[in-house]
Scaffold this motif. Sequence first.
Motif, mmCIF file in Angstrom:
data_model
loop_
_atom_site.group_PDB
_atom_site.id
_atom_site.type_symbol
_atom_site.label_atom_id
_atom_site.label_comp_id
_atom_site.label_asym_id
_atom_site.label_seq_id
_atom_site.Cartn_x
_atom_site.Cartn_y
_atom_site.Cartn_z
ATOM 1 N N UNK A 79 0.831 -1.205 0.000
ATOM 2 C CA UNK A 79 0.000 0.000 0.000
ATOM 3 C C UNK A 79 0.866 1.256 0.000
ATOM 4 N N UNK A 80 1.918 1.265 0.820
ATOM 5 C CA UNK A 80 2.804 2.423 0.854
ATOM 6 C C UNK A 80 3.520 2.609 -0.482
ATOM 7 N N UNK A 81 3.884 1.522 -1.119
ATOM 8 C CA UNK A 81 4.550 1.597 -2.416
ATOM 9 C C UNK A 81 3.647 2.246 -3.452
ATOM 10 N N UNK A 82 2.369 1.864 -3.472
ATOM 11 C CA UNK A 82 1.430 2.455 -4.428
ATOM 12 C C UNK A 82 1.231 3.943 -4.168
ATOM 13 N N UNK A 83 1.175 4.330 -2.899
ATOM 14 C CA UNK A 83 1.010 5.745 -2.568
ATOM 15 C C UNK A 83 2.264 6.522 -2.961
ATOM 16 N N UNK A 84 3.413 5.986 -2.620
ATOM 17 C CA UNK A 84 4.681 6.672 -2.866
ATOM 18 C C UNK A 84 4.922 6.883 -4.362
ATOM 19 N N UNK A 85 4.496 5.944 -5.175
ATOM 20 C CA UNK A 85 4.736 6.026 -6.624
ATOM 21 C C UNK A 85 3.591 6.692 -7.383
ATOM 22 N N UNK A 157 -2.675 -2.633 5.223
ATOM 23 C CA UNK A 157 -3.052 -1.659 4.196
ATOM 24 C C UNK A 157 -3.313 -0.292 4.820
ATOM 25 N N UNK A 158 -4.025 -0.293 5.931
ATOM 26 C CA UNK A 158 -4.297 0.992 6.599
ATOM 27 C C UNK A 158 -2.993 1.654 7.049
ATOM 28 N N UNK A 159 -2.099 0.891 7.646
ATOM 29 C CA UNK A 159 -0.826 1.459 8.104
ATOM 30 C C UNK A 159 0.017 1.936 6.929
ATOM 31 N N UNK A 160 -0.023 1.196 5.818
ATOM 32 C CA UNK A 160 0.726 1.615 4.639
ATOM 33 C C UNK A 160 0.203 2.908 4.056
ATOM 34 N N UNK A 161 -1.133 3.087 4.053
ATOM 35 C CA UNK A 161 -1.710 4.334 3.570
ATOM 36 C C UNK A 161 -1.364 5.501 4.491
ATOM 37 N N UNK A 162 -1.145 5.212 5.762
ATOM 38 C CA UNK A 162 -0.757 6.258 6.702
ATOM 39 C C UNK A 162 0.710 6.662 6.532
ATOM 40 N N UNK A 163 1.591 5.663 6.370
ATOM 41 C CA UNK A 163 3.019 5.973 6.288
ATOM 42 C C UNK A 163 3.382 6.658 4.982
ATOM 43 N N UNK A 164 2.757 6.205 3.855
ATOM 44 C CA UNK A 164 2.955 6.823 2.547
ATOM 45 C C UNK A 164 4.397 6.777 2.074
ATOM 46 N N UNK A 165 5.211 5.917 2.648
ATOM 47 C CA UNK A 165 6.626 5.851 2.284
ATOM 48 C C UNK A 165 7.081 4.404 2.297
ATOM 49 N N UNK A 166 7.743 3.979 1.225
ATOM 50 C CA UNK A 166 8.251 2.607 1.167
ATOM 51 C C UNK A 166 9.279 2.365 2.257
ATOM 52 N N UNK A 167 10.154 3.350 2.476
ATOM 53 C CA UNK A 167 11.204 3.168 3.481
ATOM 54 C C UNK A 167 10.608 3.042 4.875
ATOM 55 N N UNK A 169 7.561 2.171 5.663
ATOM 56 C CA UNK A 169 6.782 0.935 5.751
ATOM 57 C C UNK A 169 7.703 -0.263 5.927
ATOM 58 N N UNK A 170 8.850 -0.250 5.245
ATOM 59 C CA UNK A 170 9.787 -1.355 5.386
ATOM 60 C C UNK A 170 10.350 -1.446 6.794
ATOM 61 N N UNK A 171 10.681 -0.281 7.376
ATOM 62 C CA UNK A 171 11.229 -0.275 8.732
ATOM 63 C C UNK A 171 10.174 -0.658 9.760
ATOM 64 N N UNK A 172 8.985 -0.105 9.617
ATOM 65 C CA UNK A 172 7.912 -0.437 10.551
ATOM 66 C C UNK A 172 7.471 -1.884 10.382
ATOM 67 N N UNK A 173 7.462 -2.368 9.130
ATOM 68 C CA UNK A 173 7.071 -3.746 8.885
ATOM 69 C C UNK A 173 8.031 -4.733 9.509
ATOM 70 N N UNK A 174 9.321 -4.377 9.549
ATOM 71 C CA UNK A 174 10.287 -5.256 10.180
ATOM 72 C C UNK A 174 10.006 -5.458 11.657
#
Length: 260
Positions: A79-85, A157-167, A169-174
């Motif tokens: 989700x963050x990837x789609x927002x970021x791009x 998906x909700x968290x990814x739409x909030x972060x709006x950043x691949x980086x 999201x990757x750090x938080x996802x870890x």
Amino acid sequence: MSTLAYDGTAMLGRQLRRMRNNPGLLILTQTMPVSMLLFFGYVFGSALAVPGSEYRAFLVPGLLVATAAGGVMTGMFQAAQDVHRGVTDRFRTLPMSRAAVPAGQAVADVLVTAAGTVPFLLVGLAVGWRVEGGALAAAGGFGLLLLFRFACVWAGIHLGLLTRSEEAAGQLGGATFLLPLLSSAYIPTEGLPDGVRTAAEWNPISAVATALRDLFGNAPAPEGAAWPMAHPVAGSLAWCAVLLAVFVPLAVRRYARGER
């Protein structure tokens, strides 16, 4: 066909093609659970004793649920990837259902997870895991596993739409890797200190892992545990209902609002 069903099917196809064009991610998600099963099962298995159960039989359902919980990470990153791009902004300009994009992503993830479970189960059978319960109970266990994955993806998906950043999201996802560690996915909770045990037993991963062990006939629900683990099937369904009730409307609303 309703607008949501038609648009959601189109987004489902788009998401499946996206996953097909990213084989590295698929290979990683397939090999990681198998590697953990072999590592934990053979390196730690000799040092861990599980009352009334062989450790690898205890571990397989736990790893299934830990992998399902990883839907938070994959949902967040995609989700963050789609927002970021800028993909989400382009979709938002189209005359389509606002729930179609996140719903298509969630359903596609569940389908890929279901297919990816097969090689893991084959390795589990090879190392000694068996379904000791009935076929109907086992089918219910797999259905519960996919429902939990579906709920976790919506949270991601909700968290990814909030972060709006691949980086980000990757750090938080870890950080979501820590969730199964504070649960009964890998070890029983009976020997944990009181405060840690309480947190682990109220972890949704513990309820679903206990439910799968019970339905597969690998280990019964522990006595004296917190309610979600003492009644694991009901507890798992309750957790899934809570996650979906919270994160589905939040994710759809966040997608529809964009940056506002």
